[in-house]
Design a protein around this motif. Sequence first.
Motif, PDB file in Angstrom:
ATOM      1  N   MET A   1       0.998  -0.950   0.097  1.00  0.00           N
ATOM      2  CA  MET A   1       0.209  -0.055  -0.302  1.00  0.00           C
ATOM      3  C   MET A   1       0.862   1.563  -0.001  1.00  0.00           C
TER       4      MET A   1
ATOM      5  N   PHE B   1       0.470   5.460   0.964  1.00  0.00           N
ATOM      6  CA  PHE B   1      -0.212   5.951   1.401  1.00  0.00           C
ATOM      7  C   PHE B   1      -0.310   7.751   1.217  1.00  0.00           C
TER       8      PHE B   1
ATOM      9  N   HIS C   1      -0.670  10.567   3.416  1.00  0.00           N
ATOM     10  CA  HIS C   1       0.344  10.779   3.814  1.00  0.00           C
ATOM     11  C   HIS C   1       1.863   9.849   4.287  1.00  0.00           C
ATOM     12  N   PHE C   2       2.214   9.489   3.437  1.00  0.00           N
ATOM     13  CA  PHE C   2       3.283   8.843   2.802  1.00  0.00           C
ATOM     14  C   PHE C   2       3.152   7.780   4.250  1.00  0.00           C
TER      15      PHE C   2
END
Lengths: 363, 691
Positions: free
Chosen positions: A119, A121, A123-124
């Motif tokens: 995955m 994301f 916001h990392f």
Amino acid sequence: MTDQQQRETESVISVRDLWKVFGPGADKVPRSPELAALSRRELIDATGCTAAVRDVTFDVAPGEVFVVMGLSGSGKSTLLRCLTRLIEPTSGTMMFGGQDILAVDARRLRELRRTKFSMVFQHFGLLPHRKVVENVAYGLEIRGASKAERTRRAMEVIELVGLSGYESSYPDQLSGGMQQRVGLARALAVDPEVLFFDEPFSALDPLIRRDMQNEVIRLHKEVGKTMVFITHDLSEALKLGDRIMIMRDGAQIQVGTGDELVGAPADDYVRDFVQDVNRSHVLTLRWIMRPPRPGDPMDGPVLGQDVLVHEAVRAVLAARKPARIMDSADNLIGMVGDEEIFGVITSTETVAAASSRPVTVAR
Amino acid sequence: MSTATTPTARDGGDGAAGSGTPEPVEVGVVVRGRRRLTTAAQVAVVLVVWIVAWAALRGTHTLPLAPSDLTSLHHSLNDARDWVDDNRNSSPIFLYVFNEIRVVLNALSQMFMNLVAVPPEGAQFPRLGWLGVVALFTFVATWLGNLRVGLLTLVGLVFLGLQGLWVPSMETLAVTAAAVLVALAIGIPLGVLAGFNNRFDRLITPLLDFMQTMPPFVYLAPLALFFGIGLASAVITTLVFAAPPVIRLTAHGIRSVNKATVEASQSLGATPGQTLRGVLLPMSRRTIVLGINQTIMAALAMVTIAALIDGPGLGKNVIKALSTVDVGTAFNAGLALVVLAIVLDRTTTAMALRSEGGSHTQRHRSPLARRVEQWRRPLLGVGAAITLVAVWLSRTYVAYAEFPFTAGGTWDLGRHVRRGADSVTTWVQDTFPVLSEGLMTWVTRGIIDPLQALLETSPWWLTSIAILALAWILGRWRATVPAVICLGLMVWTGLWQDSMITLASTLVATLLVMLLGVGVGVWMGRSDRADAVIRPVLDAAQVLPPFVYMVPVVALFAPGRFSAIVAAVVYAAPVAIKICADGIRTVSATTVEAAVAAGSTTSQVVRKVQLPMATPAVTLATNQGLIFVLSMVVMGGLVGGGALGNDVVGGFTQRELFGKGLAAGLAIVLLGIMLDRVTQAASRRVGRPGR
């Protein structure tokens, strides 16, 4: 239909009747036809429950980039988290490579997460206390790879995403775009079958976002992974997606290729959505061609029906006569003249109104 | 922090290893140049060398000092005390400074005492009898707060009377009131000034830090020396401890007022004074009232401790109970303190809410509350009338002046409380011998004894070198320089060996605190339900004056070193747990989700993501844990904790030990400063990037 069936048998991910309802007594909602029929607002008033994902069904083919698009609150991120069971779905079935994900136990689920899914994301979600290389190696570390092996693999992937030279930096020393490259590298390092992207580029500047989109396209070409991509940005969806699913209030509104969405929006909501798109870059000639009329000159240029409108502009206008659209068997199936071309380029409304149904649907 | 973010500061692996990951994680391909030992390995090397050297040199150069022995420093401190005693009424500094202050503070607190607690000279009862006090306080709470806190005040005060503790409770209240009044009179103007003036703020902040972290016992003795034992000293001690919150919060409130509003006021031509009165103070009222609330709570806690220098009130009951290990009596008095604390806390909180102002809060109230609000004015009028009648009654009839309490009567709640506490203690002792005996033996033999042996019987120079080496490894210059100074001064106090014994106990207590802090903190940080259950318990434990739980601890573990350690752990653990839990909680949800999505097990998430990312919080918790544990050293001395604590207590009780006690207090402060600087410097180096 045959296409649909084929997709089902071959699909990597196959989701049927998926519901996610938050709130007290959530599991009653999908089972009750009356409650299931209520709108999101009505459901909150009636039961105090919020239906984040409502009765979603779709398949993702191997190697496909499947984009889920919707505004914030449309349930797209919840849907993605249901796919990896970061959030437990309320009801429905999800098959992954022939295996029912909802039936597996925690250990097997962890196994799947470690080897099959990855995955990325919004916001990392990087570990600030670890260097880039250690961040990238994290997935390998937790599944017990030796240090030498995970470092070797991490360096490979860092190279792949173009971060060579930054491997011993810390995340907070990198720009947003570079941090997301680390996130991408971390996801790729475990060599997953499917990559899930949760609005990965929404937090980035427009220019960097474009870079990263191209990066994903390049990586997709190079490694050919199946990707499920969540975004709220239509142009991103059109740019990346083989197929796009539009969601609203938790429900799926339409699933289709980019030109299908633009050429034949399922409802006003989708039509509104695609209104500002540059149609000539999305629509193919198939969507704008007209049936041949008697008296049409038959010496214009020959074009295929899958040519994008903006690619055909020059040819049609230079020839000063309508182009003939031929199918693969060299049968004449339609004509595209100046009028049709200008219709797409100058106006957004006329085409949508004129051809809310394509002339030929088969694809 | 600033150096840590430049790439050049990270040659090699010393940064990575400090992050608390179980394995040193620097990567061979990446690291250029020579490899260095990780911080943990360096610490281990120092410890091993120390232990080997100790085995060879043990028992030499330990700088021991027998309990009754004094050094020349102690003698000269005694002489100074004698000089003060002799010149108290002749030296100008006493006549015009200390004595003046003492007279004013005595008069102020005596006034409050005479009002509610003790009869003025020539009278038989205080100016206000119990009925008057109850009525007046209930009315004020209702007026400034709301009906609910009014009722709480009513019930609380009557409860105090029924416990048989009316007079000591009122004494505590009177001294608290005097101290708070002075604290506010000084604190609010200072806070306003600090809010306006950056330079003053920078000047006063370290001073406030110092006032709040210094263990109160340390300044108890010198204050008693200068201001004499009794009321004035009690008020000043309380003042030192209780003034900082209101100063800080006032300054904070002033600072956080919206800049645009201030500019608007100025642009309309308001003078600074007008802006202050019309904009800044009203807009920061809520924060200031919060500061007042904290000051009151701190004052209440400190007034209890001031019983050691003959401050009046409930503290005396607790100390008396402590000396006879009377769990019931101590618990009864402790309960009274908690009741007082709750009443004062809820009342001032309600005041803060009311000061938020009317219309916008009222809109969200229930219909019933709105109706009560409508009747507020008439009700208050009636209440005022009843209060006046009650006050008059209490000044006229004996039955309303003296709380009608009969020991052993049906309404003697104190008796029930005492019996309940006693039987619970007995039950625990009988039922869980494993807890009291087993735990004690295990911790004593396994941890305390070896560590104490190492610190106590190492040559002083060896210990110093080892501590300095550790300080250098953990915090470089920032840690080493203060450690050199503190160690030097510790030798100078003549109490080296006692200091080392205290250090051993402190380290063990801190270790236990951190085990609890990280364990419970992780649990609370990960589970909302655990947090909801545990947090109120921690809040209560922080309000409770330490005296109160000393008694059951002593009853369970017998007086001695272990009881002192347990009491320190009980005192320090809530803070550490809260800081750890908040640290875990603030770890970015995305990062945790990313780790879970990658297939981490729960323990991998905790070990590899949450704890490393909460490292700054954990080091802060260690730092605070150390300070809190140290401030309990003297308290531990009261129950035979030994070493410096005993020295300080001895200084209170025996004239000839005064100098030694003072030196011991100084040694505690030195230990505190040293440990504080080392942990802070370490956290600066360890708590790197990310923030």
